[in-house]
Design a protein around this motif. Structure first.
Motif, PDB file in Angstrom:
ATOM      1  N   GLY A  34       0.772  -1.282  -0.037  1.00 22.52           N
ATOM      2  CA  GLY A  34       0.045   0.079   0.017  1.00 22.52           C
ATOM      3  C   GLY A  34       0.647   1.402   0.081  1.00 22.52           C
ATOM      4  N   ARG A  35       2.023   1.141  -0.196  1.00 21.92           N
ATOM      5  CA  ARG A  35       2.864   2.261  -0.269  1.00 21.92           C
ATOM      6  C   ARG A  35       3.199   2.881  -1.632  1.00 21.92           C
ATOM      7  N   GLY A  36       3.591   3.893  -1.777  1.00 26.45           N
ATOM      8  CA  GLY A  36       3.794   4.536  -3.333  1.00 26.45           C
ATOM      9  C   GLY A  36       5.006   3.827  -3.861  1.00 26.45           C
ATOM     10  N   PRO A  60       4.846  -0.418  -6.606  1.00 26.72           N
ATOM     11  CA  PRO A  60       4.834  -0.735  -8.063  1.00 26.72           C
ATOM     12  C   PRO A  60       6.311  -0.759  -8.502  1.00 26.72           C
ATOM     13  N   TRP A  61       7.232  -0.117  -7.891  1.00 29.95           N
ATOM     14  CA  TRP A  61       8.766   0.054  -8.352  1.00 29.95           C
ATOM     15  C   TRP A  61       9.306  -1.395  -7.836  1.00 29.95           C
ATOM     16  N   VAL A  62       8.664  -1.605  -6.516  1.00 31.24           N
ATOM     17  CA  VAL A  62       9.581  -2.645  -6.017  1.00 31.24           C
ATOM     18  C   VAL A  62       8.880  -4.146  -6.804  1.00 31.24           C
ATOM     19  N   LEU A  63       7.666  -4.049  -7.057  1.00 29.52           N
ATOM     20  CA  LEU A  63       7.136  -5.207  -7.858  1.00 29.52           C
ATOM     21  C   LEU A  63       7.770  -5.303  -9.244  1.00 29.52           C
ATOM     22  N   TRP A  88      14.895   3.838  -7.747  1.00 30.95           N
ATOM     23  CA  TRP A  88      13.882   4.833  -7.755  1.00 30.95           C
ATOM     24  C   TRP A  88      12.966   4.782  -6.770  1.00 30.95           C
ATOM     25  N   ALA A  89      12.503   3.538  -6.158  1.00 31.18           N
ATOM     26  CA  ALA A  89      11.918   3.106  -4.837  1.00 31.18           C
ATOM     27  C   ALA A  89      12.598   3.710  -3.869  1.00 31.18           C
ATOM     28  N   LEU A  90      13.894   3.638  -3.478  1.00 32.94           N
ATOM     29  CA  LEU A  90      14.624   4.382  -2.588  1.00 32.94           C
ATOM     30  C   LEU A  90      14.520   5.921  -2.596  1.00 32.94           C
TER      31      LEU A  90
END
Length: 164
Positions: free
Chosen positions: A78-80, A83-86, A154-156
């Motif tokens: 549920g965090r922004g 999607p990048w991690v997935l 990018w997630a970081l």
């Protein structure tokens, strides 16, 4: 929980980057150098490197990247950044699948050929290995792991910007 979420994301990023570096180095340096050698040198050197790479350091980064990216996804629902991690997870899983389905069987077949000093037809062994096929699939591994690394980077950034 914050420390665990961030630690998993950082560790996933680092191990993915290390693996992308290994695949990239094989693509643009190791295989290019081996490709310029005679058959005996190619077979012997590749066999030796393939045996050497199966070590705790490489395996920790190769398998760790997958497990840590899964952990980062599970810990950040549920965090922004999800999607990048997935996206990173899908890309990295593809690289793992290619490794297991294509590169490892080619590597194992070359090792199974035996000691280069006892192989009667080294050229045939090298031809069956199919360097161009190995390189083509390794290029896919290099691209997918590098893209996965970028997604995790990018997630970081997003996490640090507070949007996650």
């Amino acid at each position: 929980m914050f420390v665990l979420r961030v630690s998993a994301l950082i560790a996933a990023t680092m191990t993915t980057g290390l693996t992308a570096g290994v695949f990239g180095l094989y693509q643009h340096t190791v295989m290019q150098g081996l490709g310029r050698t005679d058959d005996r040198t190619f077979v012997g050197a590749f066999q030796a490197m393939d045996r050497a790479i199966i070590n705790p350091w490489f395996m920790a980064s190769f398998l760790g990247a997958l497990l840590l990216t899964i952990a980062a996804a599970v810990l950040n629902p549920g965090r922004g950044i999800l999607p990048w991690v997935l996206a990173a997870l899908v890309l990295y899983a593809l690289a793992v699948a290619v490794t297991m389905v294509v590169n490892v069987p080619l590597n194992d077949a070359l090792k199974a050929a035996g000691d280069p000093g006892t192989i009667a037809d080294l050229a045939a062994v090298r031809e069956r290995f199919d360097e161009s096929r190995w390189l083509a699939w390794n290029l896919l591994r290099t691209i997918t792991t590098t893209a996965a690394f970028g997604c995790l980077c990018w997630a970081l950034v997003a996490r640090g910007a507070g949007s996650a």
